[in-house]
Design an enzyme around this catalytic site. Structure first.
Site, PDB file in Angstrom:
ATOM      1  NE  ARG A 116      -3.638   1.971   2.888  1.00  0.00           N
ATOM      2  CZ  ARG A 116      -4.914   2.049   2.517  1.00  0.00           C
ATOM      3  NH1 ARG A 116      -5.437   1.060   1.810  1.00  0.00           N
ATOM      4  NH2 ARG A 116      -5.665   3.086   2.842  1.00  0.00           N
ATOM      5  CG  HIS A 119      -8.306   1.204  -3.130  1.00  0.00           C
ATOM      6  ND1 HIS A 119      -7.673   0.019  -2.780  1.00  0.00           N
ATOM      7  CD2 HIS A 119      -8.956   1.621  -2.003  1.00  0.00           C
ATOM      8  CE1 HIS A 119      -7.904  -0.241  -1.511  1.00  0.00           C
ATOM      9  NE2 HIS A 119      -8.673   0.708  -1.014  1.00  0.00           N
ATOM     10  CD  GLN A 141     -13.287  -0.550  -0.967  1.00  0.00           C
ATOM     11  OE1 GLN A 141     -12.567  -0.504   0.019  1.00  0.00           O
ATOM     12  NE2 GLN A 141     -14.517  -1.060  -0.932  1.00  0.00           N
ATOM     13  CG  ASP A 158     -13.596   7.661  -1.187  1.00  0.00           C
ATOM     14  OD1 ASP A 158     -13.640   7.480   0.049  1.00  0.00           O
ATOM     15  OD2 ASP A 158     -12.605   7.380  -1.875  1.00  0.00           O
ATOM     16  CB  CYS A 207     -14.172   2.497  -0.005  1.00  0.00           C
ATOM     17  SG  CYS A 207     -13.303   4.075   0.073  1.00  0.00           S
ATOM     18  NE  ARG A 238     -10.313  -3.937   0.532  1.00  0.00           N
ATOM     19  CZ  ARG A 238      -9.609  -2.924   1.028  1.00  0.00           C
ATOM     20  NH1 ARG A 238     -10.207  -1.806   1.404  1.00  0.00           N
ATOM     21  NH2 ARG A 238      -8.293  -3.009   1.116  1.00  0.00           N
TER      22      ARG A 238
END
Length: 308
Positions: free
Chosen positions: A107, A134, A137, A225, A266, A294
Site C-alpha cells: 500500500r 485501488h 476495493q 468517498d 469504501c 474486502r
C-alpha cells in the site's frame, strides 16, 4: 505467477473467477468463528509480506485475517520500517523480499513504487492502494453488488464527488465487467481522461454530469468517498468542502435513484459531509457488507496470484 496491479490489467475471465470464488469462500464460512481456519488451506506454509507506506485499518486487517484463515503467515512492515527507496532501492528491496516471502501486498503513495516492486520481485505483488488506483476495493464492491442484486453487467453506477483513485478503479471495472458509470462532481475533480477513455474503449458508457440530481436518475448503485485526505491542510479541507457540498449523498438524492438502488462507501466516512447518517444507516446502504467483502475478495485475489 500473477501480479494483481490494476483491474484493467487483469483478464475479465480471471476477474470473474475471483469474484465467484470470493462468494463461495464467504458462504463456506457462514456462522463460523472469525479466527477459525478455512477447510481449504491453500496458503499453508506460505509467508506474505504486508507493506504499508500509508496507514490502514481495513486493508491491514482484511489481508492479515485472510492469509491466516487460509493457513498462511503474515509479516507486517511499515514504510518507516523499510524506508522504501531511501537507501536501498525499491528494485533491490523487491529482490531481497522475494528470497524471504511467497507474496507481497503493498500500500503505497506513488504508483511507481508498486510498479518497480512488481518488475523486480520474483513473487506475486498485489496493489493494496496507491494514490492512482485501488483495485482490491472495487473487487469487493463488485462482489457486494452482485450478492445483493445479481450480475453488475449492464447496470448504471453513479460516482459522486472526487474523481480519485477509487473512482479510477471503478472506471477500470466498468470496462472489464461491462457496466456504465456516471461521474458527478466539480470539473476541478474530474477523473483522468485516461481512465475514462479505457472504459469507453471497452464499450462502457461513461458520462460526466454536473447536476447530481440528474446524474442519479435510473442509478442502480450510488457511490461516495471522503472529500478530504488525512494529509490535507485545514485550508484545503475548507475549499474542498465548499466545492463538493452540492454532491453530498442524502435521502433526497437517493430518492431520485431507482427504488432498489444500493449505496456504497469504501470507508472511513465523514458522516454529515459526503454522506448523511440517514443514508449510511438506511435500508439501501450495504457499506458494512462492502467492508466485510474486502476480506473475501482479497482471499480470492491472493489465491489467483499464487495459482492455488
Amino acid at each position: 505467477m500473477n501480479h494483481f496491479l490494476d483491474i484493467h490489467k487483469t483478464d475479465p475471465a480471471d476477474l470473474r473467477v475471483m469474484i465467484d470464488q470470493a462468494g463461495e469462500m464467504k458462504s463456506a464460512r457462514a456462522g463460523r468463528p472469525k479466527g477459525s481456519p478455512d477447510d481449504d488451506q491453500p496458503l499453508a506454509g506460505r509467508m506474505v509480506a504486508l507493506i504499508f507506506e500509508k496507514p490502514s485499518t481495513r486493508t491491514r486487517v482484511s489481508f492479515d485475517v485472510g492469509v491466516r484463515q487460509m493457513g498462511g503467515q503474515t509479516m507486517v512492515l511499515s514504510g518507516a520500517d523499510m524506508q522504501l527507496g531511501h537507501g536501498e532501492s525499491i528494485a533491490d528491496t523487491a529482490r531481497v523480499m522475494s528470497r524471504y516471502v511467497d507474496m507481497i501486498m503493498i500500500r503505497a503513495f506513488d504508483e511507481s513504487v508498486l510498479a518497480e516492486m512488481a518488475e523486480y520481485a520474483d513473487v506475486p505483488v498485489i496493489n493494496g492502494l496507491t494514490d492512482r488506483t485501488h483495485p482490491c476495493q472495487i473487487m469487493a464492491d463488485v462482489m457486494t453488488y452482485e450478492e445483493h442484486r445479481g450480475h453488475i453487467a449492464g447496470k448504471h453506477v453513479v460516482w459522486t464527488g472526487d474523481g480519485n483513485n477509487v473512482c479510477a478503479s471503478f472506471l477500470h471495472a466498468a470496462g472489464q465487467f461491462g457496466f456504465d458509470l456516471t461521474f458527478t462532481g466539480p470539473p476541478q475533480l474530474d477523473p483522468q481522461d485516461e481512465f475514462v477513455g479505457l472504459a469507453r474503449q471497452k464499450g462502457s458508457r461513461i458520462t460526466i454530469e454536473r447536476d447530481a440530481a440528474k446524474a442519479v436518475q435510473d442509478a442502480d448503485l450510488v457511490v461516495a468517498d471522503t472529500w478530504v485526505s488525512m494529509h490535507d491542510a485545514q485550508s484545503a479541507r475548507e475549499r474542498r468542502h465548499n466545492m463538493l457540498r452540492p454532491y453530498q449523498v442524502n435521502a433526497a438524492l437517493m430518492a431520485k435513484a431507482k427504488p432498489d438502488a444500493l449505496f456504497m462507501h469504501c470507508l472511513p466516512a465523514h458522516r454529515g459531509e459526503e454522506v448523511t447518517s440517514e443514508v449510511m444507516d438506511g435500508p439501501q446502504s450495504v457499506i458494512f457488507d462492502e467492508a466485510e467483502n474486502r476480506l473475501h475478495a482479497q482471499k480470492a485475489v491472493m489465491r489467483w496470484c499464487l495459482g492455488v
